[in-house]
Structure formats: C-alpha cells, structure tokens
Design a protein around this motif. Structure first.
Motif, short mmCIF file in Angstrom:
data_model
loop_
_atom_site.label_atom_id
_atom_site.label_comp_id
_atom_site.label_asym_id
_atom_site.label_seq_id
_atom_site.Cartn_x
_atom_site.Cartn_y
_atom_site.Cartn_z
N UNK A 98 0.72 -1.18 -0.09
CA UNK A 98 -0.08 -0.04 0.16
C UNK A 98 0.77 1.25 0.16
N UNK A 99 2.12 1.16 0.46
CA UNK A 99 3.01 2.29 0.20
C UNK A 99 3.62 2.54 -1.06
N UNK A 100 3.06 3.55 -1.64
CA UNK A 100 3.54 3.93 -2.99
C UNK A 100 4.27 5.17 -3.00
N UNK A 101 4.66 5.48 -1.88
CA UNK A 101 5.85 6.55 -2.07
C UNK A 101 7.25 5.89 -3.05
N UNK A 102 7.44 6.79 -3.97
CA UNK A 102 8.33 6.48 -4.84
C UNK A 102 9.65 5.85 -4.39
N UNK A 103 9.94 6.60 -3.24
CA UNK A 103 11.36 6.38 -2.54
C UNK A 103 11.20 5.10 -1.86
N UNK A 104 10.18 4.74 -1.21
CA UNK A 104 10.19 3.39 -0.50
C UNK A 104 9.88 2.35 -1.46
N UNK A 105 9.27 2.41 -2.50
CA UNK A 105 9.00 1.61 -3.50
C UNK A 105 10.26 1.20 -4.20
N UNK A 106 11.43 2.01 -4.51
CA UNK A 106 12.64 1.42 -4.90
C UNK A 106 13.13 0.48 -4.13
N UNK A 107 13.02 0.58 -2.90
CA UNK A 107 13.63 -0.67 -1.76
C UNK A 107 12.45 -1.78 -1.93
N UNK A 108 11.17 -1.56 -1.86
CA UNK A 108 10.33 -2.70 -1.89
C UNK A 108 10.51 -3.29 -3.25
N UNK A 109 10.52 -2.61 -4.37
CA UNK A 109 10.69 -3.24 -5.56
C UNK A 109 12.02 -4.06 -5.62
N UNK A 110 12.97 -3.61 -5.19
CA UNK A 110 14.44 -4.06 -5.17
C UNK A 110 14.42 -5.34 -4.44
N UNK A 111 13.79 -5.57 -3.39
CA UNK A 111 13.37 -6.88 -2.65
C UNK A 111 12.85 -7.75 -3.46
N UNK A 112 11.55 -7.17 -3.68
CA UNK A 112 10.81 -8.25 -4.66
C UNK A 112 11.41 -8.88 -5.75
N UNK A 113 12.38 -8.06 -6.65
CA UNK A 113 12.87 -8.51 -7.61
C UNK A 113 13.80 -9.47 -7.68
N UNK A 114 14.22 -9.95 -6.33
CA UNK A 114 15.12 -10.83 -6.07
C UNK A 114 14.57 -12.15 -6.88
N UNK A 115 13.11 -12.42 -6.66
CA UNK A 115 12.42 -13.59 -7.05
C UNK A 115 11.55 -13.31 -7.93
N UNK A 116 10.68 -12.25 -8.02
CA UNK A 116 9.43 -12.07 -8.56
C UNK A 116 9.63 -11.38 -10.03
N UNK A 117 8.99 -11.69 -11.17
CA UNK A 117 9.16 -11.07 -12.39
C UNK A 117 8.36 -9.78 -12.48
N UNK A 118 8.90 -8.87 -13.15
CA UNK A 118 8.29 -7.39 -13.30
C UNK A 118 6.82 -7.26 -13.62
N UNK A 119 6.64 -8.30 -14.42
CA UNK A 119 5.16 -8.57 -14.94
C UNK A 119 4.24 -8.54 -13.90
N UNK A 120 4.55 -9.35 -12.77
CA UNK A 120 3.57 -9.53 -11.62
C UNK A 120 3.63 -8.73 -10.82
N UNK A 121 4.51 -7.61 -10.66
CA UNK A 121 4.74 -6.58 -9.63
C UNK A 121 3.77 -5.32 -9.98
N UNK A 122 2.72 -5.11 -9.28
CA UNK A 122 1.82 -3.90 -9.55
C UNK A 122 2.54 -2.74 -8.86
N UNK A 123 2.49 -1.71 -9.72
CA UNK A 123 3.31 -0.41 -9.46
C UNK A 123 2.40 0.83 -9.90
N UNK A 124 1.89 1.24 -8.70
CA UNK A 124 0.98 2.21 -9.24
C UNK A 124 1.58 3.93 -8.74
N UNK A 125 1.08 4.73 -9.56
CA UNK A 125 1.57 6.28 -9.43
C UNK A 125 0.27 6.75 -8.63
#
Length: 720
Positions: free
Chosen positions: A533-560
C-alpha cells in the motif's frame, strides 16, 4: 561353504548394493546427489555446481555430522524426530498406539521427465513418505515436496511435515531475510549465521506475509553479493503459514529446513489419505543477480498465471474517492481513464451492501450485492460506460472476509472462524470465513461467479485479504483443529481452481493489505500481486528491489499515486515503470504538463513493456548502499535494453562514477538515448544520443546518475 555362511554372504552383498545406490538430480548447472547407506537410510552427499559426467558419484563421502558412526546414518534427506538425530527434524508423527516416531527406510525410486520420486517406508508401522524432486533444467530451479500416507487404524497425527531438508558445509554462512510490515514490505537485512538455530516464520494464516516474507538467500562462504560468490536462494510456494529453520550444528554443518509452519498445526491424518506438503523451490547461483534471473525466467516459463499474455495498465479509483463515490463520480473517472490512455478502470472497495452499506470498513463485508443508493443502475451500467470509453472494467472483492455487521454474519455465524465461549477479537473490524468448510468454499466461489454471470465482460478482479486469522477455531473441523491452518489454504486453492477453470480469461490481482500475500504458488492463480500500500516512490525503490530478487516485473503491480508529493510526477511514474504500471491519481489535480507526461509515458511503457518485463535483470546500483538506484533490463537477443536510474537525495559535491552496464553483446554497437522526458525537456546526460560498443558500456560504463534531488532517468539502448 555352509548354508548359514552363504546366507550371510548374500546379506552382505545386499547391504553393499544398498549402500552403493546413488540418485543424481541435475539441472544444467546444479546437482543434488543422494545415496542410500547400509542402514537403508537416504542421505545427501552433494549439493553444488554440476559435476562432470566422468565423476564417480559413489566416491562422494557420507558425512557423519559429529555423531558416532554406530548411530548416525549421515545427513539424512528426511530425518525424523525421536530417533538418533539430535537436530531439527523434517518429520514428526504420533502413531495410533502413541509411539512418537517412525524410522523411514529406502524402498525404491524412479526418474522420468525431470521428476524423481523416492519411496521411504517404516518397516514397523504402515507409514510411507514419498519425496519428490522436480527439475527445471534451463532455469536451474529445483522443486521439492513430500507426500505422506498411512494405513493405521486409529488416530495418527503429523507434528512436522517439511518440504525440504538441505545441508551445506562452508567456512561461514550469511543469511539475507526479508522483514515486513504494512507499508514496509520486503525490507532486506543480512547477518551471519552462528551456532544454533535461526527461524523465519509466519503464523498469521491468511495475511501470512505481513511480518515476514517467504523468501531467503544464503551466502555460502561469504556475504550475499549481486554477481559473485555462491548463494542459495529459496522460497516456499504456500499461501499461508511458512517456516524456514537455519541450524548450524556443532560440526559447523548448516541445515536448511523449509515447509509449512507446524506451530499450532498438528495434523490429524485419516487412514489412506495423502498429506502433500507445500512446494519448496531453490537454486544455487553465482550471486543473487544470476539467481534472480533464473527465478524470474522460471516464473515466466512455468509458474505465473497467464505469463505469456499481456497485462493491462489501469486507473484505480481508491485514492481518488475512497468510499465516497457514486455513479457520477465513477463515470467521470472512466472519462479520465480514457484521457489517460490506460487499458482498464478498476472499481475498488465500497460498492456493495444494502442493509449494512459499505460506507467504511466497519460494515457490509460479505454482502456482495451492489449498494442501490450509490449505484442505482448497478455494475452492468458501469461496465457499459467503461466500454463506451474504450477501457475494460475491473472490480475489487474480499470474498474470504466478513464484517460482524453484515447480513452474512447474521445468517451464517457457523461459517465464521471464531472461538466458542470467548470474546471475539477483530482485526480491521472483520473476521475470516471458514474455508475449511465446503459450503463456505461454494459461497466464496459464488462471489466471483455471481459477478461474472451478471457481467461477463468484467476482465479483472482485485482479490483482497485484509485480516490474518484471529479467534482460531473452526466450527466445521470439530476435533481436527490442528488442521485449520493447512485446510484453510487447501480450501482457498479449491475455490481458485474453480474460478480458473470456469473463467480462464479473467485477470486477477493478489492483494492482502499490501504485500501480505506474495508467494509463488499464489501466482499460479493470480496474474499479478500488489506489492505494498506504500506507493511513496522512494520506499517503492526498496520494496521493488526486494521483490525483484524472486518475482518478475510483469507480476509486480506498481501504481502512481499522491504519496510523497515532494517527488515530481515524472519521478513517481518512472519508479512505477519498473513493474506492472497503474495509476491511482486524479488527472484534475495535475498540471497540464504533468498530465501530458503521464499520457506520453503510458505510450512509451506500452512500446517498451516486452523489455521491461524481461527476466534478464541486472541490479547495478543498490539504494541500500547510497543515494542512488540503477536497474537494467535486457531482452533475450541482447539488442534492446532499458536502464532505470534514480537519484534519491545525493550529497553535495558527491562523486558520481560511471555505471557499468551488464548483459549486452560486447561486439555490438548500441545507440543510447534518454527517453520519457518532460514535455519540452532535454536530456542533460552526457551519453544521450551517442553510440558505444557493448564492450565499452560493460567495462567503462556511462554516467546515468546525477547530483539532483529526486531525479530520474530512463535510458533506452538499441543495437545498431
């Protein structure tokens, strides 16, 4: 030779043949070797880089792990509790006569089409455990699970039922785990494993990944690094409670035990029934970068729902309206979706309930009839208006949950998980429906089925799950309360199987108060998941960095969204570009320039999405190590690449070295262009619109970061 001596000789030959039994399980680059010892116990003798075909696997030693040779059988592949192994077991059973253990001995095995099955049996009790190893050779991923059955008369309880037990010997071990909480998902933290146990687990039942995520990385011989060193990367595919135990014993051997969390889950297994453990997936790689590319390719090729199909950009109404909407507001947002250029409009929470209208989170959940005074013409009207605006329609549901203030709770109190004769504890003003109960499974399926029958053109559902299981008692299970956590997940899977079978073209987002559900088996049923639920873009850099260890980008919902308005709309959009792009923002609140940027960015995203979603990921600069983040994606042909560069809060006068790229063809030439510029803007990157060899880009690099606060750059490389 006497008859007695001859029989003894045959017996020795039989023991030798057992001890020589070797089972090799391989991918293109990883190998697991198991052997049967003289006591008919199955042991691990090797796990590492694939050995050459000329290697004599029988020469692999059978480690003793510090116990006397008269008692230890080596590093047993599926050790039991209560016999001669003093460490964390994989299996615990209580027989009908009260005997608290089994001794599992090798019976037979088979290997066919990348699947190995090994049968183990108790020679005293009618208990059998079959271990399964499925390999994905090209992706270098191995899947493990076990099946347990018995033929005893009386009650047999399973106390532990791990999916996998792996052993390692290295000078030291470093664990990277992924701590979590609401709005703080996938926070990476690392530390050395010392003597003793380290447990990472969950027992929340539904919103199981709220506080810990079901992923881990272990550096063997040194800290986990991106492109160097040997790393074990593992995850449990189970949309419920999990447990990883990392135990370093007195001989400095590391045991990694993975499976469903057995805490409060002693399982009563019926005669002839089969208990299938969760799936455990792992790879051994040279650095987490290689491991991530393997896992993402494996997800795209074998695991993710509708992985080969497109994904829809969307506009969600939630942060535009929350619960305060009506037909007029929603129709206006449909117009904004058309103007923005997205593919889908998503109607979020608040559209249902009449006796108890859903005006906040305290009522209405469970009553899946449209609120008449909010939406007098119902969902069909909105679906029709969406079609007129050229966008698809999606809708939010939370079918596993119920508010006490609802018609459903009044009519079916026996469908609720709640303790008898106790005060009820409410998480977020709601309770969990008992999916162990087939009638409840029918009801939950009916939520989807009812909406789809009325509105067959619905393309998308956001399936939420906001509460963990509280008041842990199933009215349906009776004496089998230890089965609740396991049977709940199995009930959920039965529902999702039915949904998938009847509505194969329906796209669904897995959401759970943010990233409370993020496992790889859940994504067999869902096309994508909500990271946070945290869509602050700075925090999302860390969250997406973590999920990218295992999850494909196509599955990771990222909203503005409007989170962190200090960041420009460009920075927010550029961060969301890394995943499955969506918007939860009102165009009327944006400047003309910002609206134009969003429109043009969506066009660019659609043009570039194949390379954005490529599993060839290279994490070049970590936000954990400074004030910048750089990530690169490369297509399989190495002819097209995208670099995402973000400057968070650079220090004054900070040195900005060149960033060396990866994954390119060293002999090829690439034109480098900064794209997604603000209307009328120009690139100030020195590499813009220049041509370099792949060799130069990977050995010398280019400057893609800047000294500017909250700046972002998207760079496209095209082979010439």
């Amino acid at each position: 030779m006497t008859k007695r001596t001859l029989l003894f000789s045959y017996f020795l030959i039989f023991l030798f043949s057992l001890s020589a039994q070797t089972i090799s399980i391989t991918t293109d680059h990883v190998q697991l070797v198991l052997q049967v010892n003289s006591q008919k116990r199955l042991c691990q003798t090797y796990l590492g880089e694939r050995l050459s075909e000329q290697t004599d696997l029988s020469q692999l030693s059978m480690p003793q792990a510090g116990l006397s040779s008269s008692t230890i059988r080596g590093l047993e592949a599926y050790p039991v509790m209560g016999t001669e192994d003093y460490y964390e077991p994989a299996f615990e059973i209580r027989h009908a006569d009260g005997n608290p253990t089994s001794v599992l001995k090798y019976q037979q095995h088979s290997q066919q089409d990348n699947l190995t099955s090994i049968s183990l049996r108790d020679e005293v009790y009618p208990v059998e455990v079959t271990l399964y190893y499925k390999t994905f050779p090209q992706e270098d991923v191995i899947q493990q699970w076990a099946e347990i059955r018995h033929e005893e008369k009386g009650k047999v309880y399973l106390g532990r039922y791990a999916s996998s037990m792996l052993y390692f010997e290295a000078p030291n071990y470093y664990l990277t785990e992924f701590a979590s909480d609401w709005a703080k998902e996938m926070q990476m933290q690392s530390g050395e494993l010392q003597f003793g146990k380290k447990v990472v687990d969950s027992r929340l039942g539904t919103r199981a990944n709220l506080m810990a995520q079901p992923f881990f990385e272990i550096g063997l011989g040194g800290p986990v690094r991106e492109e160097e060193g040997t790393v074990l990367m593992g995850t449990l595919g189970w949309t419920g409670n999990f447990r990883f135990t990392f135990e370093v014993d007195n001989q400095h051997v590391l045991r990694v035990v993975s499976g469903i969390n057995h805490d409060a889950s002693t399982y009563l297994l019926g005669k002839g029934d089969v208990f299938r453990t969760a799936d455990f997936f792992f790879t051994l790689a040279k650095g987490t970068g290689e491991g991530s590319r393997r896992f993402q390719r494996w997800m795209m090729n074998h695991q993710l729902r509708k992985a080969k199909d497109d994904r829809m950009t969307l506009l969600n109404n939630w942060e535009n309206t929350y619960f305060d909407f009506n037909e007029e507001k929603l129709v206006a947002l449909l117009g904004e979706a058309k103007d923005l250029g997205v593919d889908l409009f998503l109607l979020d929470d608040g559209w249902f309930g009449n006796k108890y209208p859903r005006r906040d989170d305290r009522a209405g959940l469970g009553d899946w009839q449209v609120t008449k005074d909010k939406l007098p013409q119902g969902i069909p009207y909105l679906v029709r208006k969406a079609k007129e605006n050229g966008v698809a329609f999606g809708i939010w549901i939370e079918p596993e949950m119920v508010n006490p203030k609802s018609e459903l709770a009044e009519k079916h109190p026996d469908w609720l998980i709640q303790l008898p004769s106790r005060d009820t504890y409410y998480f977020r003003n709601q309770q969990v429906l008992d999916l162990c109960n087939p009638k409840v499974q029918d009801f939950v399926f009916g939520v989807v089925d009812g909406l789809m029958k009325e509105n067959p053109e619905i393309r998308f559902m956001k399936w939420d799950c906001n509460s963990p299981i509280t008041n842990i008692y199933s009215p349906y299970l009776g004496e089998k309360q230890g089965n609740l956590y396991v049977d709940y997940v199995r009930g959920l899977y039965r529902v999702l199987d039915r949904v998938q079978e009847k509505y194969p073209d329906l796209y669904m987002m897995m959401c759970s108060g943010g990233g409370g559900r993020s496992d790889v088996t859940g994504l067999r049923y869902f096309t994508e998941f909500w990271c946070s639920d945290n869509t602050d873009p700075i925090e999302r850099l860390f969250i997406q960095w973590g999920y990218s260890q295992f999850m494909p980008a196509k599955a990771m919902c990222a909203h503005v969204t409007e989170w962190n308005r200090r960041a420009s709309i460009k920075f927010r959009v550029d961060v969301a570009f890394q995943g499955k792009l969506g918007f939860d923002i009102g165009l009327k609140d944006l400047s003309t320039s910002d609206r134009q940027y969003c429109r043009e960015a969506i066009k660019e995203y659609k043009r570039l999405k194949d390379v954005i979603w490529s599993p060839n990921l290279y994490r070049l600069v970590s936000p954990y190590e400074g004030q910048h983040c750089v990530v690169q994606r490369v297509d399989d042909s190495k002819s097209h690449s995208i670099v995402f560069a973000y400057d968070i809060h650079p220090r004054y006068g900070e040195n900005l070295p060149c960033t060396r790229l990866m994954g390119l063809d060293p002999a090829a030439k690439y034109r480098v262009k900064e794209i997604c510029l603000m209307p009328g803007g120009q690139s100030h990157l020195p590499c813009h619109d220049k041509v370099y060899t792949g060799d130069y880009l990977m050995k010398v690099g280019i400057k893609v970061t800047s000294p500017d606060d909250l700046a972002s750059h998207i760079i496209e490389l095209r082979q010439e």
